[in-house]
Design an enzyme around this catalytic site. Structure first.
Site, PDB file in Angstrom:
ATOM      1  N   HIS A  39      -2.579 -17.344   0.455  1.00 19.32           N
ATOM      2  CA  HIS A  39      -1.357 -16.863   1.113  1.00 19.32           C
ATOM      3  C   HIS A  39      -0.515 -17.979   1.726  1.00 19.32           C
ATOM      4  CE1 HIS A  39      -3.777 -13.250   0.689  1.00 19.32           C
ATOM      5  NE2 HIS A  39      -2.647 -12.593   0.695  1.00 19.32           N
ATOM      6  N   ARG A  46     -15.802 -29.410  -5.055  1.00 22.33           N
ATOM      7  CA  ARG A  46     -15.378 -28.629  -3.896  1.00 22.33           C
ATOM      8  C   ARG A  46     -14.222 -27.709  -4.303  1.00 22.33           C
ATOM      9  NH1 ARG A  46     -19.284 -30.639  -1.764  1.00 22.33           N
ATOM     10  NH2 ARG A  46     -19.372 -31.634   0.282  1.00 22.33           N
ATOM     11  N   LYS A  81       0.858  -1.201   0.000  1.00 22.29           N
ATOM     12  CA  LYS A  81       0.000   0.000   0.000  1.00 22.29           C
ATOM     13  C   LYS A  81       0.886   1.241   0.000  1.00 22.29           C
ATOM     14  CE  LYS A  81      -2.228  -1.348   3.668  1.00 22.29           C
ATOM     15  NZ  LYS A  81      -3.035  -1.897   4.683  1.00 22.29           N
ATOM     16  N   GLY A  82       0.356   2.347  -0.428  1.00 23.29           N
ATOM     17  CA  GLY A  82       1.068   3.623  -0.290  1.00 23.29           C
ATOM     18  C   GLY A  82       2.303   3.740  -1.157  1.00 23.29           C
ATOM     19  N   ARG A  92       2.749 -18.216   0.199  1.00 19.74           N
ATOM     20  CA  ARG A  92       3.778 -17.217   0.493  1.00 19.74           C
ATOM     21  C   ARG A  92       4.495 -17.500   1.813  1.00 19.74           C
ATOM     22  NH1 ARG A  92       1.060 -11.828  -1.462  1.00 19.74           N
ATOM     23  NH2 ARG A  92       1.253 -11.166   0.695  1.00 19.74           N
ATOM     24  N   ILE A 110       6.635 -14.581  -5.773  1.00 17.31           N
ATOM     25  CA  ILE A 110       6.355 -16.020  -5.882  1.00 17.31           C
ATOM     26  C   ILE A 110       5.743 -16.314  -7.249  1.00 17.31           C
ATOM     27  CG2 ILE A 110       6.060 -16.381  -3.390  1.00 17.31           C
ATOM     28  CD1 ILE A 110       2.989 -16.712  -4.046  1.00 17.31           C
ATOM     29  N   ASP A 111       5.146 -15.294  -7.881  1.00 22.41           N
ATOM     30  CA  ASP A 111       4.453 -15.515  -9.160  1.00 22.41           C
ATOM     31  C   ASP A 111       5.416 -15.804 -10.324  1.00 22.41           C
ATOM     32  OD1 ASP A 111       2.265 -14.905  -7.672  1.00 22.41           O
ATOM     33  OD2 ASP A 111       1.693 -13.102  -8.776  1.00 22.41           O
ATOM     34  N   GLY A 158      -1.105 -16.304  -8.469  1.00 23.02           N
ATOM     35  CA  GLY A 158      -0.582 -16.093  -9.824  1.00 23.02           C
ATOM     36  C   GLY A 158      -1.497 -15.090 -10.488  1.00 23.02           C
ATOM     37  N   ARG A 159      -1.223 -13.811 -10.247  1.00 22.44           N
ATOM     38  CA  ARG A 159      -2.160 -12.749 -10.659  1.00 22.44           C
ATOM     39  C   ARG A 159      -2.409 -12.738 -12.166  1.00 22.44           C
ATOM     40  NH1 ARG A 159      -3.034  -8.897  -6.835  1.00 22.44           N
ATOM     41  NH2 ARG A 159      -3.646  -7.296  -8.286  1.00 22.44           N
TER      42      ARG A 159
HETATM   43  O1  F6P Z   1       2.117 -10.848  -6.468  1.00 23.90           O
HETATM   44  C1  F6P Z   1       2.245 -11.819  -5.526  1.00 23.90           C
HETATM   45  C2  F6P Z   1       0.915 -12.173  -4.953  1.00 23.90           C
HETATM   46  O2  F6P Z   1       1.195 -13.248  -4.105  1.00 23.90           O
HETATM   47  C3  F6P Z   1      -0.161 -12.491  -5.980  1.00 23.90           C
HETATM   48  O3  F6P Z   1      -0.123 -13.777  -6.478  1.00 23.90           O
HETATM   49  C4  F6P Z   1      -1.427 -12.180  -5.216  1.00 23.90           C
HETATM   50  O4  F6P Z   1      -2.492 -11.828  -6.065  1.00 23.90           O
HETATM   51  C5  F6P Z   1      -1.030 -11.038  -4.385  1.00 23.90           C
HETATM   52  O5  F6P Z   1       0.353 -11.140  -4.164  1.00 23.90           O
HETATM   53  C6  F6P Z   1      -1.799 -10.951  -3.103  1.00 23.90           C
HETATM   54  O6  F6P Z   1      -1.346  -9.886  -2.356  1.00 23.90           O
HETATM   55  P1  F6P Z   1      -1.962  -9.408  -0.979  1.00 23.90           P
HETATM   56  O7  F6P Z   1      -0.855  -9.527  -0.002  1.00 23.90           O
HETATM   57  O8  F6P Z   1      -2.364  -7.992  -1.209  1.00 23.90           O
HETATM   58  O9  F6P Z   1      -3.125 -10.271  -0.629  1.00 23.90           O
END
Ligand code: F6P
Length: 372
Positions: free
Chosen positions: A296, A290, A86-87, A299, A151-152, A195-196
Site C-alpha cells: 500500500h 530477503r 466492499k459492499g 498508493r 495505480i495498476d 499489480g493484481r
Molecule cells: O487495484 C488496485 C490495488 O492497489 C491492487 O494492486 C491491490 O491488489 C489492491 O488494490 C489492494 O486493495 P486493498 O485496498 O483491498 O488492500
C-alpha cells in the site's frame, strides 16, 4: 434526478475502489468546473455508502463541495471523500436468517436516492468495479460520467490512469535503495509490488531501477530459469540480485497467491507472491534472499506532477462532458488529448502488458529475465 436532457443544477461526485494518488485533483477540477457553470456539487462519502447509509455519518453522508472545501487538495494523496472496495451495490452482501450471505442488487434503490436528493448527474471516479456500477446506473437513467482510476494501469481504453506514475516513481526509488544493501550483503532481494492481474507497475519500475528479474502476471514463471539467471550473475562477478515480483505473478504450473478468497461484494485479496518466490528460490540456489513488500506504500503520498495534471484534465473533462449532454461515457487519455469512450467498452476487458510491446523487447535486450 432530472431527465437525461434537463438542465443540470446539482451533481454528485463519488470515489470507489482502492485509492490512487490524484483522486483529490480530479475532485478539485470537477468541483471548480461545475461551480463555474453555476452548478452545486455534493460529495458522496465512501463510494455510495454516504448515500445509502447516511445514519452512519456524524456530519451526514453527503458533503457540500464548495470552493473552500476543495482548496489546496490537488497535492494531497488519498481522497477527501473516502472510498471503499466492499459492499458493491450490484451484489450487496445481505445476511439471511440462516446465517448465509445473499448478494442483492441495490442499484434501483441508489437511483431512487439520487432522485430524492435532486441530484441531476454523477461523476464516478473509480476502477473496473466502480465503472461497471456507473454503467448500470447510466443504463437506468442517471446521467453518469466515469473517470478512470487505478495505480495498476489495467483499465482499457485509456492510455494511462492517474496514480500509476506516482506508484511507479515511488517503487523505482525504493528499488534503487535496495541495490546498495543487497550488494553490501551479497544478497538477492525480492521486491513485491502491487499489480493484481497486470504487470505494468513491476515492468515500469523494474526496468528503470535496473532489476535483474521481473515477474509479471502476463508471463507465468519457471523459477529454474530465475535460478539460472542468478547463477549467471554470480559467474559474471555480480554477487547480488534484484527480483521484482508483481503481486499477481504466478508460476507456470500454478495459481496466483491469494490470502483471502472472493467474498460477496468484494474481490479476492492477493498477497504472498514475493515470499513464495523467496522461499522456493532459496532452496533452488542456496543463496540468502530477503523479501520486501511495498504494497500500500505505492498508493500513498502526494501525486507526481504528471498525475496531478492528468487528474485535473480528467476532472474538468468530465464536467465538460456533462455540460455537452453526454452520459454513460468515461473520460480517457488518448494523447495529446482527453477524449470520451463508452463505459461499456472501457469495462469490457482488462488492459494487460502486451508481450510483443517494445518495453518487453527492451527489457529482454537488456538481459532482464522474465522467468520464461
Ligand atoms: O487495484 C488496485 C490495488 O492497489 C491492487 O494492486 C491491490 O491488489 C489492491 O488494490 C489492494 O486493495 P486493498 O485496498 O483491498 O488492500
Amino acid at each position: 434526478m432530472s431527465s437525461n436532457s434537463g438542465k443540470i443544477k446539482k451533481i454528485a461526485i463519488c470515489t470507489g475502489g482502492g485509492d490512487a494518488p490524484g483522486l483529490n485533483a480530479v475532485i478539485h477540477a470537477a468541483v471548480l468546473s461545475a461551480i463555474n457553470r453555476g452548478w452545486k456539487v455534493l460529495g458522496i462519502r465512501d463510494g455510495y455508502n454516504g448515500l445509502m447509509f447516511p445514519e452512519n455519518y456524524v456530519s451526514g453522508g453527503l458533503i457540500p463541495l464548495t470552493r473552500d472545501a476543495v482548496r489546496g487538495i490537488t497535492s494531497l494523496g488519498g481522497t477527501i471523500l473516502g472510498t471503499t472496495n466492499k459492499g458493491n451495490p450490484m451484489s450487496f452482501p445481505v445476511r439471511r436468517p440462516d446465517g448465509t450471505i445473499e448478494e442483492v442488487d441495490r442499484t434501483d434503490e441508489l437511483i431512487r436516492l439520487f432522485c430524492l436528493h435532486e441530484i441531476d448527474a454523477l461523476i464516478s471516479i473509480g476502477g473496473d468495479g466502480s465503472l461497471t456500477i456507473a454503467n448500470v446506473l447510466a443504463k437506468k437513467g442517471l446521467r453518469v460520467i466515469g473517470v478512470p482510476k487505478t495505480i495498476d494501469n489495467d483499465l482499457d481504453k485509456t492510455v494511462i490512469t492517474f496514480g500509476f506514475d506516482t506508484a511507479v516513481s515511488y517503487a523505482t526509488e525504493a528499488i534503487d535503495r535496495l541495490h546498495s544493501t543487497a550488494e553490501s550483503h551479497q544478497r538477492v532481494m525480492v521486491v513485491e509490488l502491487m499489480g493484481r492481474y497486470a504487470g505494468w507497475i513491476a515492468l515500469n519500475a523494474g526496468m528503470p531501477a535496473s532489476a535483474d528479474v521481473i515477474l509479471i502476471p502476463e508471463i507465468p514463471y519457471d523459477l529454474a530459469k530465475v535460478a539460472e539467471k542468478i547463477k549467471e550473475l554470480e559467474n559474471r562477478g555480480k554477487r547480488y540480485g534484484i527480483i521484482v515480483v508483481a503481486e499477481g505473478a504466478k508460476p507456470k504450473e500454478g495459481t496466483i497467491s491469494v490470502v483471502k478468497p472472493k467474498e460477496a461484494g468484494r474481490a479476492e485479496r492477493l498477497g504472498g507472491a514475493g515470499e513464495r518466490v523467496t522461499r522456493e528460490l532459496e532452496e533452488l540456489t542456496g543463496r540468502e534472499i530477503r523479501t520486501v513488500v511495498l504494497g500500500h506504500l505505492l498508493r500513498g503520498g502526494s501525486p507526481t506532477a504528471f498525475d496531478r495534471l492528468l487528474a485535473l484534465r480528467f476532472g474538468a473533462a468530465a464536467v465538460r462532458a456533462l455540460d455537452e449532454g453526454q452520459s454513460g461515457i468515461m473520460v480517457a487519455l488518448a494523447p495529446p488529448t482527453v477524449n470520451y469512450v463508452p463505459l461499456m467498452e472501457a469495462t469490457n476487458r482488462m488492459k494487460v502488458v502486451p508481450l510483443d510491446s517494445d518495453a518487453i523487447k527492451t527489457a529482454r535486450d537488456l538481459g532482464i529475465c522474465f522467468g520464461d
